[in-house]
Each structure stands twice: as C-alpha cells, then as structure tokens.
Design a protein around this motif. Structure first.
Motif, short mmCIF file in Angstrom:
data_model
loop_
_atom_site.label_atom_id
_atom_site.label_comp_id
_atom_site.label_asym_id
_atom_site.label_seq_id
_atom_site.Cartn_x
_atom_site.Cartn_y
_atom_site.Cartn_z
N PRO A 34 -5.08 -0.95 4.24
CA PRO A 34 -5.78 -0.72 2.88
C PRO A 34 -7.03 -0.01 2.93
O PRO A 34 -7.60 0.15 2.03
CB PRO A 34 -5.92 -2.07 2.53
CG PRO A 34 -6.00 -3.08 3.72
CD PRO A 34 -5.03 -2.39 4.70
N TYR A 35 -7.44 0.32 4.20
CA TYR A 35 -8.88 1.10 4.23
C TYR A 35 -8.68 2.56 4.58
O TYR A 35 -9.62 3.33 4.55
CB TYR A 35 -9.60 0.46 5.80
CG TYR A 35 -9.80 -1.07 5.60
CD1 TYR A 35 -10.75 -1.45 4.87
CD2 TYR A 35 -8.75 -1.97 6.35
CE1 TYR A 35 -10.95 -2.96 4.59
CE2 TYR A 35 -9.13 -3.20 6.35
CZ TYR A 35 -10.20 -3.93 5.52
OH TYR A 35 -10.48 -5.00 5.59
N LYS A 36 -7.34 2.91 4.75
CA LYS A 36 -6.98 4.27 4.87
C LYS A 36 -6.39 4.87 3.49
O LYS A 36 -5.43 4.46 3.17
CB LYS A 36 -5.97 4.62 6.15
CG LYS A 36 -6.43 4.13 7.34
CD LYS A 36 -7.77 4.88 8.02
CE LYS A 36 -8.06 4.60 9.33
NZ LYS A 36 -9.00 5.46 9.66
N TYR A 37 -7.28 5.97 2.97
CA TYR A 37 -6.68 6.33 1.74
C TYR A 37 -5.52 7.23 1.79
O TYR A 37 -4.75 6.98 0.91
CB TYR A 37 -7.79 7.54 1.05
CG TYR A 37 -7.64 8.07 -0.23
CD1 TYR A 37 -7.55 7.05 -1.15
CD2 TYR A 37 -7.41 9.42 -0.49
CE1 TYR A 37 -7.33 7.46 -2.74
CE2 TYR A 37 -7.28 9.77 -1.78
CZ TYR A 37 -7.01 8.90 -2.77
OH TYR A 37 -6.92 9.20 -3.97
N LYS A 38 -5.22 7.65 2.93
CA LYS A 38 -3.77 8.35 3.15
C LYS A 38 -2.77 7.66 3.09
O LYS A 38 -1.64 7.97 2.57
CB LYS A 38 -3.82 9.14 4.50
CG LYS A 38 -3.70 8.13 5.64
CD LYS A 38 -3.90 8.99 6.82
CE LYS A 38 -3.65 7.95 8.47
NZ LYS A 38 -3.66 8.71 9.60
N GLU A 39 -2.69 6.19 3.26
CA GLU A 39 -1.83 5.33 2.98
C GLU A 39 -1.51 5.04 1.42
O GLU A 39 -0.31 4.90 1.30
CB GLU A 39 -2.13 3.68 3.73
CG GLU A 39 -2.26 4.04 5.23
CD GLU A 39 -1.25 4.37 5.98
OE1 GLU A 39 -0.09 4.10 5.53
OE2 GLU A 39 -0.87 4.76 7.06
N TYR A 40 -2.53 5.01 0.86
CA TYR A 40 -2.38 5.00 -0.73
C TYR A 40 -1.57 6.18 -1.10
O TYR A 40 -0.53 6.03 -2.09
CB TYR A 40 -3.64 4.92 -1.21
CG TYR A 40 -4.58 3.58 -1.05
CD1 TYR A 40 -4.44 2.43 -2.22
CD2 TYR A 40 -5.21 3.40 0.08
CE1 TYR A 40 -5.10 1.16 -1.56
CE2 TYR A 40 -5.84 2.34 0.43
CZ TYR A 40 -5.68 1.32 -0.59
OH TYR A 40 -6.64 0.04 -0.18
N LYS A 41 -2.13 7.24 -0.70
CA LYS A 41 -1.47 8.82 -1.06
C LYS A 41 0.08 8.99 -0.91
O LYS A 41 0.94 9.21 -1.46
CB LYS A 41 -2.33 9.96 -0.58
CG LYS A 41 -3.63 10.04 -1.29
CD LYS A 41 -4.28 11.32 -0.65
CE LYS A 41 -3.76 12.64 -0.99
NZ LYS A 41 -3.54 12.92 -2.57
N LYS A 42 0.48 8.30 0.44
CA LYS A 42 1.67 8.27 0.89
C LYS A 42 2.71 7.47 -0.34
O LYS A 42 3.69 8.16 -0.51
CB LYS A 42 1.62 7.73 2.04
CG LYS A 42 3.11 7.86 2.76
CD LYS A 42 3.04 7.07 4.00
CE LYS A 42 2.07 7.29 5.19
NZ LYS A 42 2.15 6.51 6.36
N LEU A 43 2.09 6.44 -0.69
CA LEU A 43 3.17 5.65 -1.64
C LEU A 43 2.88 6.21 -2.98
O LEU A 43 3.92 6.30 -3.89
CB LEU A 43 2.60 4.32 -1.83
CG LEU A 43 2.88 3.40 -0.21
CD1 LEU A 43 2.29 2.14 -0.34
CD2 LEU A 43 4.31 3.55 0.13
N LEU A 44 1.71 6.68 -3.49
CA LEU A 44 1.54 7.05 -4.80
C LEU A 44 2.12 8.30 -4.94
O LEU A 44 2.88 8.60 -6.24
CB LEU A 44 0.01 7.39 -5.17
CG LEU A 44 -0.68 5.81 -5.23
CD1 LEU A 44 -2.12 6.21 -5.20
CD2 LEU A 44 -0.11 5.30 -6.52
N ASP A 45 2.44 9.34 -3.99
CA ASP A 45 2.92 10.54 -4.14
C ASP A 45 4.57 10.46 -3.83
O ASP A 45 5.25 11.50 -4.15
CB ASP A 45 2.17 11.82 -3.21
CG ASP A 45 0.96 11.88 -3.40
OD1 ASP A 45 0.51 11.55 -4.68
OD2 ASP A 45 0.28 12.14 -2.53
N ASN A 46 5.05 9.36 -3.15
CA ASN A 46 6.53 9.28 -3.14
C ASN A 46 6.80 8.96 -4.69
O ASN A 46 7.05 7.68 -5.18
CB ASN A 46 6.57 8.06 -2.03
CG ASN A 46 7.95 7.99 -1.62
OD1 ASN A 46 8.91 8.55 -2.30
ND2 ASN A 46 8.49 7.15 -0.63
#
Length: 203
Positions: free
Chosen positions: A188-200
């Motif tokens: 949850p501290y890495k923004y790329k992890e959010y983008k990975k799910l949000l852009d999927n």
C-alpha cells in the motif's frame, strides 16, 4: 432461469457490500463512470502509517483517477487505537453525506493534525470542529455536520460503527490495508501497485 437471476442478484449485492463507495449519493463533483473503481482503505486516524498513505498516495489517486471519475476512495476507520479516533470517523461520514470533495479534505486535515505521539488522546471534538471550520462549506452545513457527528442517533454515528463491523467481518488485523474492487493492494506504500490494479480492466 429464476435460479440464475437470483444468483446474479446475490453476487451483485456482495460486490456492493465489499465496495461501499457508490452508496454515497451526495456532493459528487465528478459523475462516476460505469467503470469507476473503488479504493477501500482500512486504517485508523491515529495510525502514523495510515497518515503516510494519506500524504503520499491519496493526492496522486485524486489527480489521476478520482478527479476524472475513474475511482472513488473510501476510508474505513477501525477506531481500535483509541476511542477518540471514532470522533474523526463519525465526522468524516457526516461530511461525506454532503460533499465528496470536502470528505477527502477533512481526511487530509485530520491526518495533518496528527501529532508525533499519535497514540495519545488528541482527536477531541474541539480538534475535529476546528478542522470542519476549514472546509469549503457554508455555516449551515458546518453546523449540521458538527451536530450530526456528535449525535449517537445520527446516520454518521451508525456508519462509523458499521465501519468497525465491516473490518471485523473481513478480519482486518493490521492497518493500513487497501483493496481495489475487492483485490488486495500488495504494497500500500507503492503507488505503482495501485496503478497496476486501477489500470487493469479486469480488476
């Protein structure tokens, strides 16, 4: 055929319960799109690590997704680090019923007011009222919010209690914990992890 429809209806009800973002109908400044995703953050207003998520992740989410109607954020306050944490939980729910934008702003203001020794009793009603006064709302709305979050029979009070029940049902043992459309964010501290799910598109 009837059984199929019944199963679909049940699955839809479960999805809405897990997400919970779109249950708020008031104050949307950007109309959610059909593919709007729900970012659910389990935390506590007295949690220093949750403050880190609010400071480093939420602003980016707002810029890239929330303002574009692609995502909504719901902060689920567990209130297990102190009873005073519930004051903030009730207040943010009261604001959410009026304005989504100001809901996110109050979240930010409360976390910003968090002291270094965040486990001490600091989220007093006086502190919360001061943050409410900083919102871009008229005097009537601010007074309504203050009255609502202090009233144990109010909808905001019930919603704050429901947050605790939801977290307990999901067996949340540590925070921050973040889900996007029911899928856990690994870090949850890495923004790329959010983008990975949000852009999927399949999330």
């Amino acid at each position: 055929m009837y059984q199929f429809i019944l199963k679909c209806t049940s699955m839809l009800a479960i999805i809405l319960l897990l997400c919970g973002c779109s249950t708020f109908k008031y104050g949307n400044t950007k109309k959610p799109q059909d593919h709007t995703k729900c970012v659910t953050i389990y935390g506590d207003y007295k949690c220093a690590y949750c403050k880190q998520i609010e400071a480093s992740i939420v602003p980016k989410l707002k810029k890239d997704y929330i303002n574009k109607g692609k995502a909504e954020v719901k902060f689920v306050n567990l209130g297990f680090l102190g009873k005073d944490s519930m004051n903030a939980g009730r207040a943010t729910h009261a604001v959410k019923l009026i304005s989504d934008d100001e809901y996110l702003k109050l979240n930010r203001l409360i976390f910003k007011a968090q002291p270094k020794n965040s486990h001490q009793t600091w989220i007093t009603k006086r502190t919360v009222d001061k943050q409410i006064d900083k919102l871009d709302l008229n005097k009537y709305e601010k007074n309504k919010i203050k009255k609502m979050y202090k009233d144990k029979d109010s909808k905001a009070w019930k919603m704050a209690n429901d947050d605790k029940k939801a977290a307990k049902k999901k067996d949340v043992k540590k925070v921050p914990l973040v889900y996007i459309n029911g899928e856990k964010v690994k870090n949850p501290y890495k923004y790329k992890e959010y983008k990975k799910l949000l852009d999927n598109k399949q999330t």
